[in-house]
Design a protein around this motif. Structure first.
Motif, PDB file in Angstrom:
ATOM      1  N   SER A 125       0.856  -1.187   0.000  1.00  0.00           N
ATOM      2  CA  SER A 125       0.000   0.000   0.000  1.00  0.00           C
ATOM      3  C   SER A 125       0.890   1.234   0.000  1.00  0.00           C
ATOM      4  CB  SER A 125      -0.914   0.004   1.234  1.00  0.00           C
ATOM      5  OG  SER A 125      -1.666   1.194   1.304  1.00  0.00           O
ATOM      6  N   ARG A 126       0.888   1.937  -1.121  1.00  0.00           N
ATOM      7  CA  ARG A 126       1.732   3.118  -1.267  1.00  0.00           C
ATOM      8  C   ARG A 126       1.114   4.335  -0.587  1.00  0.00           C
ATOM      9  NH1 ARG A 126       7.047   2.626  -3.071  1.00  0.00           N
ATOM     10  NH2 ARG A 126       7.178   1.058  -4.721  1.00  0.00           N
ATOM     11  N   ALA A 127       1.972   5.299  -0.238  1.00  0.00           N
ATOM     12  CA  ALA A 127       1.475   6.568   0.278  1.00  0.00           C
ATOM     13  C   ALA A 127       0.701   7.279  -0.823  1.00  0.00           C
ATOM     14  CB  ALA A 127       2.638   7.439   0.744  1.00  0.00           C
ATOM     15  N   ARG A 128      -0.301   8.051  -0.439  1.00  0.00           N
ATOM     16  CA  ARG A 128      -1.093   8.773  -1.427  1.00  0.00           C
ATOM     17  C   ARG A 128      -0.213   9.772  -2.171  1.00  0.00           C
ATOM     18  NH1 ARG A 128      -5.045  13.201   1.271  1.00  0.00           N
ATOM     19  NH2 ARG A 128      -5.135  13.762  -0.925  1.00  0.00           N
ATOM     20  N   VAL A 129      -0.548  10.017  -3.420  1.00  0.00           N
ATOM     21  CA  VAL A 129       0.195  10.997  -4.213  1.00  0.00           C
ATOM     22  C   VAL A 129      -0.025  12.373  -3.600  1.00  0.00           C
ATOM     23  CG1 VAL A 129       0.445  12.057  -6.476  1.00  0.00           C
ATOM     24  CG2 VAL A 129      -0.028   9.603  -6.298  1.00  0.00           C
ATOM     25  N   LEU A 130       1.036  13.098  -3.366  1.00  0.00           N
ATOM     26  CA  LEU A 130       0.931  14.400  -2.716  1.00  0.00           C
ATOM     27  C   LEU A 130       0.317  15.421  -3.663  1.00  0.00           C
ATOM     28  CD1 LEU A 130       4.397  14.575  -0.916  1.00  0.00           C
ATOM     29  CD2 LEU A 130       2.179  13.971   0.070  1.00  0.00           C
ATOM     30  N   PRO A 131      -0.580  16.262  -3.168  1.00  0.00           N
ATOM     31  CA  PRO A 131      -1.148  17.321  -4.006  1.00  0.00           C
ATOM     32  C   PRO A 131      -0.057  18.260  -4.513  1.00  0.00           C
ATOM     33  CG  PRO A 131      -2.387  17.060  -1.959  1.00  0.00           C
ATOM     34  CD  PRO A 131      -1.142  16.239  -1.814  1.00  0.00           C
ATOM     35  N   ALA A 132      -0.296  18.850  -5.658  1.00  0.00           N
ATOM     36  CA  ALA A 132       0.709  19.735  -6.268  1.00  0.00           C
ATOM     37  C   ALA A 132       1.005  20.933  -5.379  1.00  0.00           C
ATOM     38  CB  ALA A 132       0.232  20.197  -7.642  1.00  0.00           C
ATOM     39  N   GLY A 133       0.015  21.397  -4.634  1.00  0.00           N
ATOM     40  CA  GLY A 133       0.197  22.590  -3.816  1.00  0.00           C
ATOM     41  C   GLY A 133       0.437  22.294  -2.353  1.00  0.00           C
ATOM     42  N   VAL A 134       1.114  21.196  -2.049  1.00  0.00           N
ATOM     43  CA  VAL A 134       1.289  20.790  -0.667  1.00  0.00           C
ATOM     44  C   VAL A 134       2.346  21.622   0.056  1.00  0.00           C
ATOM     45  CG1 VAL A 134       3.130  19.064  -0.970  1.00  0.00           C
ATOM     46  CG2 VAL A 134       1.350  18.694   0.752  1.00  0.00           C
ATOM     47  N   ALA A 135       3.232  22.295  -0.708  1.00  0.00           N
ATOM     48  CA  ALA A 135       4.314  23.069  -0.107  1.00  0.00           C
ATOM     49  C   ALA A 135       4.147  24.546  -0.412  1.00  0.00           C
ATOM     50  CB  ALA A 135       5.675  22.585  -0.630  1.00  0.00           C
ATOM     51  N   ALA A 136       4.359  25.382   0.594  1.00  0.00           N
ATOM     52  CA  ALA A 136       4.298  26.834   0.411  1.00  0.00           C
ATOM     53  C   ALA A 136       5.524  27.296  -0.360  1.00  0.00           C
ATOM     54  CB  ALA A 136       4.239  27.532   1.765  1.00  0.00           C
ATOM     55  N   ASP A 137       5.302  28.139  -1.362  1.00  0.00           N
ATOM     56  CA  ASP A 137       6.396  28.611  -2.207  1.00  0.00           C
ATOM     57  C   ASP A 137       7.020  29.865  -1.593  1.00  0.00           C
ATOM     58  OD1 ASP A 137       8.168  28.854  -4.275  1.00  0.00           O
ATOM     59  OD2 ASP A 137       6.737  29.806  -5.650  1.00  0.00           O
TER      60      ASP A 137
END
Length: 462
Positions: A155-167
């Motif tokens: 069971s893989r970790a869910r794909v991280l959303p594109a905006g998960v990190a603050a720029d």
């Protein structure tokens, strides 16, 4: 030592080394006139070191093997003291020995050849002590650890959303590297357990006792999850929080196989060094991703973080959930045992409190007037972050922009844009979790169940 943070171990080691150096100096001075007393002092110090090693908590190493480095050091120190006295012409009778004719020509009686031989012998003995302390316990090196191939998780970790990190430059990375991940434990020397000899005993209030070796764990269903951990000793705005991608075996599946008996409400887990931790049984069976972790950020666990196996339980402070170098797992009841930290006044159960931190700007940063940005992280493991707000000075609370949510067990980054005017300003942050609980402004120290209060920073606009 509790107020020294991660500096406690270097300070303790430095203090011990300084004390030993002073002791050696005193022994040397005493040895000029009383060589036997000096040798006795050296033997006493060595025996104390051996006793300390023999009575330690470690479960990983046979006590006989554990004290062998101490015996090597004792021998080296005793022989070293004797040879040093000999180089200065003293015998165990406490007076200079008669000099040979060749020596009589030297005003100070100094024998360069004897001194060099003694120095070499002491150096070799010192190296021997270090090697003994590293090799005799039967540990493994980092190359061996890195050579382990972890199976692909089922069971893989869910794909991280594109905006998960603050720029925003300066914000904590969404995933904390293994090198940067905080380490808080009671050990001066990190255990280097050989996975070929490692075994986990699952017992207590169960229908079937289990004994699992490392290969057994790797052969089971592995899951991969992003989980943020927080240490209970973290002060408001402190650094003892980090997010990593873990690989491990669900603890609930092991418990189902063992068969938990009625009446059990806790698990007492024990580290290879004998440290005990008590965990609520419900937190291991309520569906959260509690695991026996074998991997961290794509590689086998680092030694510092519990290799070969450790516990990871979302939503609880580490001192009740994150047993590193685990070797024993006993299903029991809280009323039937006490653990290392609870014996020292910490709470029995410790859910992580809703918290937030300002990473940017740093305290007393100087910025120019005009558009400005603040950013940081917030966490409320196993509840999730619903909102983050920022207050400028005594103004109203204003909602910050949240980065995309990766999961309720994972911290969440935020940004806040504001118009900076000349002068000094205080920025304060607070978070609201998904249960509607607003982070409290009431200040509390970490003991007994985690710090609380609001993090703020002062910025100078000029």
């Amino acid at each position: 030592m509790k107020n020294l943070g991660t500096a406690d171990k270097p300070i303790l080691v430095g203090g011990v080394l300084a004390a030993v150096a002073v002791f050696a100096l005193v022994a040397g001075v005493v040895g000029v006139k009383r060589p036997r007393v000096a040798l006795g002092m050296t033997v006493v110090l060595g025996v104390l070191a051996i006793v300390a090693a023999a009575t330690g908590r470690s479960l990983a190493v046979n006590p006989v093997v554990r004290v062998l480095p101490g015996f090597v050091t004792l021998l080296a120190a005793t022989v070293g003291m004797y040879l040093v006295l000999r180089t200065r012409g003293y015998s165990l009778r406490g007076r200079p020995e008669d000099k040979q004719p060749a020596e009589a020509e030297k005003p100070d009686g100094f024998d360069r050849r004897k001194f060099l031989v003694t120095t070499f012998a002491l150096g070799a003995a010192g190296v021997g002590g270090v090697v003994a302390s590293r090799v005799l316990p039967g540990g493994v090196d980092d190359a061996t650890r890195r050579a382990i191939k972890l199976p692909a998780p089922a069971s893989r970790a869910r794909v991280l959303p594109a905006g998960v990190a603050a720029d925003v430059a300066g914000v904590s990375p969404f995933t904390t590297s293994n090198k940067s991940f905080y380490r808080v434990d009671t050990l001066l020397t990190v255990p280097k357990v050989d996975p070929r000899n490692w075994e986990l005993r699952v017992h207590g209030m169960v229908d079937r006792e289990l004994r699992l070796n490392f290969a057994d764990l790797l052969g089971r269903r592995l899951v991969e999850r992003d989980i943020t951990l927080t240490c209970v000793s973290n002060e408001v705005g402190g650094p003892y929080v980090g997010n990593a991608r873990w690989i491990g075996v669900p603890i609930a599946e092991i418990l189902r196989e063992a068969g938990v008996q009625a009446g059990a409400d806790a698990v007492k887990s024990t580290s290879v060094d004998g440290l005990t931790i008590g965990t609520p049984l419900a937190a291991l069976t309520d569906g959260r991703d509690a695991i026996f972790a074998v991997g961290m950020n794509g590689e086998p666990l680092p030694f510092d973080h519990g290799f070969p196996v450790r516990m990871v339980v979302p939503g609880l402070y580490g001192y009740v959930s994150a047993t590193k170098w685990i070797v024993d797992f006993e299903v029991t009841r809280f009323e039937d045992f006490s653990a290392y930290w609870t014996d020292r006044g910490w709470a029995v159960e410790a859910p992580i409190k809703t918290a937030s931190r300002i990473d940017v700007p740093k305290g007393f940063a100087r910025i120019k007037p005009g558009p400005a940005v603040a950013a940081g992280v917030a966490w409320a493991q196993h509840r999730g972050i619903a909102k983050v707000e920022v207050q400028v000075d005594d103004g109203p609370w204003q909602e910050a922009k949240l980065a995309d949510e990766a999961g309720i067990d994972i911290w969440r980054q935020w940004t806040f844009r504001w118009d900076a005017t000349s002068g000094n300003h205080t920025l304060t942050v607070r978070a609201t979790d998904r249960t509607g609980q607003v982070q409290t402004a009431d200040r509390a120290a970490p003991r007994p169940n985690g710090s609380s209060g609001l993090h703020n920073t002062v910025v100078m606009v000029e």
